[in-house]
Write a protein that holds these residues in place. Structure first.
Motif, PDB file in Angstrom:
ATOM      1  N   HIS A 171      18.305 -32.248 -14.162  1.00  0.00           N
ATOM      2  CA  HIS A 171      19.040 -31.704 -15.299  1.00  0.00           C
ATOM      3  C   HIS A 171      20.211 -32.599 -15.646  1.00  0.00           C
ATOM      4  O   HIS A 171      20.643 -32.662 -16.782  1.00  0.00           O
ATOM      5  CB  HIS A 171      19.562 -30.293 -14.993  1.00  0.00           C
ATOM      6  CG  HIS A 171      18.570 -29.244 -15.343  1.00  0.00           C
ATOM      7  ND1 HIS A 171      18.020 -29.156 -16.594  1.00  0.00           N
ATOM      8  CD2 HIS A 171      18.006 -28.268 -14.613  1.00  0.00           C
ATOM      9  CE1 HIS A 171      17.161 -28.160 -16.611  1.00  0.00           C
ATOM     10  NE2 HIS A 171      17.121 -27.615 -15.421  1.00  0.00           N
ATOM     11  N   ASN A 183      15.671 -26.839 -20.698  1.00  0.00           N
ATOM     12  CA  ASN A 183      15.092 -25.687 -19.980  1.00  0.00           C
ATOM     13  C   ASN A 183      13.790 -25.280 -20.654  1.00  0.00           C
ATOM     14  O   ASN A 183      13.713 -25.228 -21.878  1.00  0.00           O
ATOM     15  CB  ASN A 183      16.041 -24.474 -20.041  1.00  0.00           C
ATOM     16  CG  ASN A 183      17.219 -24.611 -19.101  1.00  0.00           C
ATOM     17  OD1 ASN A 183      18.328 -24.293 -19.451  1.00  0.00           O
ATOM     18  ND2 ASN A 183      16.990 -25.096 -17.906  1.00  0.00           N
ATOM     19  N   GLY A 184      12.785 -25.028 -19.827  1.00  0.00           N
ATOM     20  CA  GLY A 184      11.511 -24.538 -20.360  1.00  0.00           C
ATOM     21  C   GLY A 184      10.650 -25.606 -21.018  1.00  0.00           C
ATOM     22  O   GLY A 184       9.627 -25.277 -21.618  1.00  0.00           O
ATOM     23  N   SER A 185      11.029 -26.884 -20.892  1.00  0.00           N
ATOM     24  CA  SER A 185      10.240 -27.927 -21.566  1.00  0.00           C
ATOM     25  C   SER A 185       8.987 -28.298 -20.779  1.00  0.00           C
ATOM     26  O   SER A 185       8.165 -29.082 -21.261  1.00  0.00           O
ATOM     27  CB  SER A 185      11.105 -29.167 -21.823  1.00  0.00           C
ATOM     28  OG  SER A 185      11.655 -29.620 -20.610  1.00  0.00           O
ATOM     29  N   GLY A 186       8.850 -27.784 -19.559  1.00  0.00           N
ATOM     30  CA  GLY A 186       7.614 -28.004 -18.803  1.00  0.00           C
ATOM     31  C   GLY A 186       7.747 -28.976 -17.646  1.00  0.00           C
ATOM     32  O   GLY A 186       6.735 -29.418 -17.078  1.00  0.00           O
ATOM     33  N   LYS A 187       8.973 -29.283 -17.238  1.00  0.00           N
ATOM     34  CA  LYS A 187       9.187 -30.278 -16.174  1.00  0.00           C
ATOM     35  C   LYS A 187       8.573 -29.814 -14.853  1.00  0.00           C
ATOM     36  O   LYS A 187       7.824 -30.549 -14.215  1.00  0.00           O
ATOM     37  CB  LYS A 187      10.697 -30.528 -15.972  1.00  0.00           C
ATOM     38  CG  LYS A 187      11.405 -31.006 -17.222  1.00  0.00           C
ATOM     39  CD  LYS A 187      12.880 -31.265 -16.991  1.00  0.00           C
ATOM     40  CE  LYS A 187      13.693 -30.039 -16.639  1.00  0.00           C
ATOM     41  NZ  LYS A 187      13.784 -29.034 -17.691  1.00  0.00           N
ATOM     42  N   THR A 188       8.906 -28.577 -14.454  1.00  0.00           N
ATOM     43  CA  THR A 188       8.388 -28.057 -13.182  1.00  0.00           C
ATOM     44  C   THR A 188       6.876 -27.903 -13.264  1.00  0.00           C
ATOM     45  O   THR A 188       6.159 -28.196 -12.293  1.00  0.00           O
ATOM     46  CB  THR A 188       9.064 -26.712 -12.846  1.00  0.00           C
ATOM     47  OG1 THR A 188      10.464 -26.953 -12.777  1.00  0.00           O
ATOM     48  CG2 THR A 188       8.588 -26.132 -11.539  1.00  0.00           C
ATOM     49  N   THR A 189       6.384 -27.472 -14.405  1.00  0.00           N
ATOM     50  CA  THR A 189       4.935 -27.316 -14.589  1.00  0.00           C
ATOM     51  C   THR A 189       4.247 -28.671 -14.374  1.00  0.00           C
ATOM     52  O   THR A 189       3.242 -28.770 -13.657  1.00  0.00           O
ATOM     53  CB  THR A 189       4.644 -26.768 -16.009  1.00  0.00           C
ATOM     54  OG1 THR A 189       5.394 -25.567 -16.175  1.00  0.00           O
ATOM     55  CG2 THR A 189       3.169 -26.504 -16.226  1.00  0.00           C
TER      56      THR A 189
HETATM   57  N1  LIG Z   1       4.111 -18.962 -13.214  1.00  0.00           N
HETATM   58  C1  LIG Z   1       4.240 -18.946 -14.540  1.00  0.00           C
HETATM   59  N2  LIG Z   1       3.494 -18.130 -15.305  1.00  0.00           N
HETATM   60  C2  LIG Z   1       3.608 -18.125 -16.644  1.00  0.00           C
HETATM   61  N3  LIG Z   1       4.447 -18.901 -17.329  1.00  0.00           N
HETATM   62  C3  LIG Z   1       5.241 -19.736 -16.632  1.00  0.00           C
HETATM   63  C4  LIG Z   1       5.168 -19.800 -15.200  1.00  0.00           C
HETATM   64  N4  LIG Z   1       6.073 -20.736 -14.785  1.00  0.00           N
HETATM   65  C5  LIG Z   1       6.674 -21.209 -15.897  1.00  0.00           C
HETATM   66  N5  LIG Z   1       6.164 -20.629 -16.990  1.00  0.00           N
HETATM   67  C6  LIG Z   1       6.561 -20.913 -18.391  1.00  0.00           C
HETATM   68  O1  LIG Z   1       6.325 -22.277 -18.672  1.00  0.00           O
HETATM   69  C7  LIG Z   1       7.358 -22.818 -19.471  1.00  0.00           C
HETATM   70  C8  LIG Z   1       7.871 -24.097 -18.834  1.00  0.00           C
HETATM   71  O2  LIG Z   1       8.426 -23.773 -17.579  1.00  0.00           O
HETATM   72  P1  LIG Z   1       8.867 -24.885 -16.558  1.00  0.00           P
HETATM   73  O3  LIG Z   1       9.388 -24.193 -15.344  1.00  0.00           O
HETATM   74  O4  LIG Z   1       7.806 -25.890 -16.377  1.00  0.00           O
HETATM   75  O5  LIG Z   1      10.055 -25.552 -17.387  1.00  0.00           O
HETATM   76  P2  LIG Z   1      11.209 -26.519 -16.889  1.00  0.00           P
HETATM   77  O6  LIG Z   1      11.303 -27.629 -17.886  1.00  0.00           O
HETATM   78  O7  LIG Z   1      11.028 -26.915 -15.471  1.00  0.00           O
HETATM   79  O8  LIG Z   1      12.445 -25.553 -17.060  1.00  0.00           O
HETATM   80  P3  LIG Z   1      13.851 -25.444 -16.279  1.00  0.00           P
HETATM   81  O9  LIG Z   1      14.657 -26.623 -16.731  1.00  0.00           O
HETATM   82  O10 LIG Z   1      14.416 -24.183 -16.832  1.00  0.00           O
HETATM   83  O11 LIG Z   1      13.595 -25.416 -14.817  1.00  0.00           O
HETATM   84  C9  LIG Z   1       8.410 -21.742 -19.612  1.00  0.00           C
HETATM   85  O12 LIG Z   1       8.301 -21.180 -20.891  1.00  0.00           O
HETATM   86  C10 LIG Z   1       8.060 -20.740 -18.543  1.00  0.00           C
HETATM   87  O13 LIG Z   1       8.354 -19.444 -18.955  1.00  0.00           O
END
Ligand SMILES: Nc1ncnc2c1ncn2[C@@H]1O[C@H](COP(=O)(O)OP(=O)(O)OP(=O)(O)O)[C@@H](O)[C@H]1O
Length: 488
Positions: free
Chosen positions: A197, A36-42
Motif C-alpha cells: 500500500h 483498495n479492492g483493485s484485486g492485488k490479494t486476489t
Molecule cells: N473470498 C472472496 N469472495 C468474494 N469476493 C471476494 C473475496 N475476496 C475478495 N473479494 C472481492 O474481490 C475484490 C478484490 O479484493 P482483493 O482483496 O483482491 O483486493 P486488494 O486490491 O487486495 O484490496 P486491499 O487493498 O483492500 O487489500 C474486492 O471487491 C473483494 O470484495
C-alpha cells in the motif's frame, strides 16, 4: 521464473482480475500496487495456487503451476500472508519449524540437523531468537510478522509472495525486513512478489512495479515509469506530488492534504522586515518554501524567519555554523524555522524594494559589500579562505513557483548582480579584472506557494523580468551605499 499469461480470476465465477499478462524474473523484487479492492490479494492468491484461474495460465519455471504436486510447490513458493488478528497457541519456534515441513522426507518425517540449522538461521535473520519459546499470542503484530517471515524463509523458497509485509511494523522493522528481503533477492536469487500500500516503500525497494486498477493492468515498469503524479492521481483519485528521495535516485510521493486557506490576504512586503541592532530579520506570518545558500538551513525547506547578520570583517569563521546557530538561539530564534546568513556589510546599508507584477509580487532585500570581490573566471588565482563581506540577495515572492522557477530565479538574480558589478566597474583587487561577485555571496528565494502559478523566472518571463530589473537596481544602490560608508 514466473510467466503469467492472459489470466483472469476471482470468486464464484465472477472475474476480479482480468486479462493480466506479465513475467517476473529470477532474483527480481516485483511490487504490486493498486487501490483498495483493485484485486492485488486476489492476484497473489492466483500466483500462489490457492485460487484457481478462470482464464489464462501461470507457468513456474516453464511448468504449468497447476500441475505441481502441492508438497513440491510448497518447497518452491512461500507465502507471507496479510497479518490478521488471529493468533494461535503455537510457540514462535513451532511456527518457524512448520516452514520445514514440505522439505522433510520419508515415512517417519523428522528434522535433520540441516533442517535445524536452517530454522536457527531464519530466526536469527528475522531477529526473533530471543522470544523463540514465547507463544505467538504474546507477541505484538510486528513481532508476529517477523515470525511468519522466518517461517517463510525456513521454507527456503525460490519464490516469496508477500501481502503487505510491512503492515504493523514500525519504521525500523519496515526497513530491516525489506533490507533483508532485498538482500535475499540479490544474494540468493530469491524472487519476490509483494503487494504494497505504501507507494514510497515500493519505490525504494522494488525493481519493477505493476499498478492494478479495477483488476486490470494500468501500468507496469520501473518505479520511475509507474510512479508518476498523473497516474497515481488518476488511479487513486487523490492529489499527490512526486519528488525524488533526497539521497537515492528513487521517486517518492507526497500526499497533499486539503488546504484551508490561511492568511490569503497576506502580502510579503516590507511590513515584515525589521532591523535589530546588527541584524536584519524578515519574519513571515506563514512558512515560505525556500531555496538558499545560507549558513543556517541552506537548501530547500519551509522557513519563517530569515536573518542577515552583520559580523566584523575580522570575524573568526572557523566554526561559523556553530557560532551562528548559538547566536540565533540567543536572539530567540527557533533554529528549525530560521534561515541565517552573515555579511560584513552594515545593515544600515541594506536596500529593499517591493514590486508588483500581474497576479504576483516580490520583495527584494540586498546587502552588498565588495571588499573581497572576485572575477569568477579567475577564481583559481585566489586562495580559498572564507572572508565575510558578501552580497546577500533575498527575494520573497507572493506566488506559486515551479521547481524550474526557483532555479531560474537564482540564475536571473545572479545575472543581474553580475551586470551591476560590471556596470559599476567593481574590480577583483587580485587580478585587476572586473569582478562578478564576491567569494562568499549568498542568495535566497522564498515564496508563499499560494496564488498565481509562476512556471518560469528566466530573464524575460514576467517574474524574471522583475527579478532582473530590481535585483540589478538594488545591488547597485547597496554597493554605492557600502562604498560611500567606506570612503567616509
Ligand atoms: N473470498 C472472496 N469472495 C468474494 N469476493 C471476494 C473475496 N475476496 C475478495 N473479494 C472481492 O474481490 C475484490 C478484490 O479484493 P482483493 O482483496 O483482491 O483486493 P486488494 O486490491 O487486495 O484490496 P486491499 O487493498 O483492500 O487489500 C474486492 O471487491 C473483494 O470484495
Amino acid at each position: 521464473m514466473l510467466t503469467i499469461r492472459n489470466v483472469a480470476g476471482g470468486y464464484n465465477g465472477h472475474k476480479i482480475v482480468k486479462d493480466l499478462s506479465f513475467q517476473v524474473h529470477e532474483g527480481e523484487f516485483f511490487g504490486i500496487l493498486g487501490p483498495n479492492g483493485s484485486g492485488k490479494t486476489t492476484l497473489l492468491k492466483m500466483i500462489s495456487g490457492i485460487l484457481p484461474l478462470i482464464e489464462g495460465s501461470i507457468h513456474l519455471k516453464d511448468q504449468l503451476l497447476s500441475t505441481y504436486p502441492p508438497k513440491e510447490l510448497a518447497t518452491i513458493i512461500a507465502v507471507l500472508p496479510q497479518l490478521t488478528g488471529e493468533s494461535f497457541s503455537y510457540t514462535v519456534e513451532e511456527v518457524v519449524v512448520l516452514g520445514r515441513y514440505a522439505h522433510q522426507k520419508g515415512l517417519f518425517q523428522s528434522m535433520s540437523s540441516e533442517d535445524e540449522r536452517i530454522i536457527e538461521e531464519a530466526m536469527a535473520q528475522t531477529g526473533i531468537l530471543s522470544f523463540r519459546h514465547k507463544s505467538l499470542m504474546e507477541l505484538s503484530g510486528g513481532e508476529q510478522q517477523r515470525v511468519f517471515l522466518a517461517q517463510a524463509l525456513a521454507q527456503q523458497p525460490k519464490v516469496l509472495l508477500l501481502d503487505e509485509p510491512t503492515n504493523h511494523l514500525d519504521l525500523t522493522y519496515q526497513k530491516e525486513l525489506l533490507d533483508l528481503i532485498k538482500k535475499m533477492t540479490k544474494q540468493n536469487r530469491l524472487t519476490v512478489i509483494s503487494v504494497f500500500h505504501d507507494i514510497n516503500l515500493t519505490a525504494l525497494y522494488c525493481d519493477r512495479l505493476l499498478l492494478l486498477d479495477q483488476g486490470e493492468l494500468d501500468r507496469m515498469g520501473l518505479p520511475n515509469e509507474v510512479i508518476k503524479e498523473e497516474m497515481i492521481q488518476r488511479v487513486y483519485s487523490t492529489k499527490v506530488n512526486k519528488h525524488y528521495h533526497p539521497s537515492i535516485p528513487k521517486p517518492q510521493i507526497a500526499l497533499i492534504p486539503e488546504s484551508i486557506p490561511e492568511n490569503a490576504l497576506m502580502i510579503l512586503n516590507e511590513n515584515y522586515l525589521r532591523q535589530e541592532g546588527e541584524y536584519l530579520v524578515y519574519e513571515s506570518p506563514i512558512p515560505l518554501k525556500t531555496m538558499s545558500s545560507a549558513v543556517i538551513n541552506p537548501g530547500v525547506g519551509w522557513f519563517q524567519s530569515f536573518v542577515n547578520r552583520h559580523v566584523d570583517k575580522n570575524y573568526n569563521c572557523e566554526n561559523h555554523f556553530e557560532e551562528m546557530s548559538q547566536y540565533l538561539v540567543e536572539k530567540g530564534f527557533l533554529l528549525e524555522s530560521t534561515v541565517g546568513m552573515m555579511t560584513a556589510v552594515k545593515m544600515e546599508d541594506a536596500i529593499w524594494k517591493f514590486v508588483e507584477g500581474t497576479g504576483f509580487s516580490l520583495f527584494i532585500v540586498v546587502t552588498a559589500g565588495v571588499g573581497n570581490a572576485v572575477d569568477v573566471s579567475r577564481g583559481t588565482d585566489h586562495s580559498s579562505n572564507y572572508i565575510p563581506g558578501t552580497i546577500n540577495i533575498w527575494i520573497f515572492i507572493n506566488g506559486d513557483l515551479s521547481e524550474e522557477a526557483y532555479i531560474q530565479a537564482i540564475a536571473t538574480a545572479t545575472e543581474a548582480k553580475v551586470k551591476s558589478l560590471h556596470d559599476m566597474k567593481i574590480m577583483d583587487p587580485l587580478t585587476g579584472t572586473i569582478a562578478t561577485g564576491t567569494s562568499t555571496d549568498s542568495i535566497l528565494i522564498a515564496a508563499t506557494q499560494n496564488g498565481e502559478k509562476l512556471q518560469y523566472a528566466g530573464s524575460i518571463a514576467p517574474l524574471g523580468q522583475l527579478i532582473g530589473t530590481y535585483v540589478y537596481q538594488c545591488t547597485k544602490k547597496a554597493i554605492e551605499k557600502s562604498i560611500e560608508r567606506k570612503s567616509k
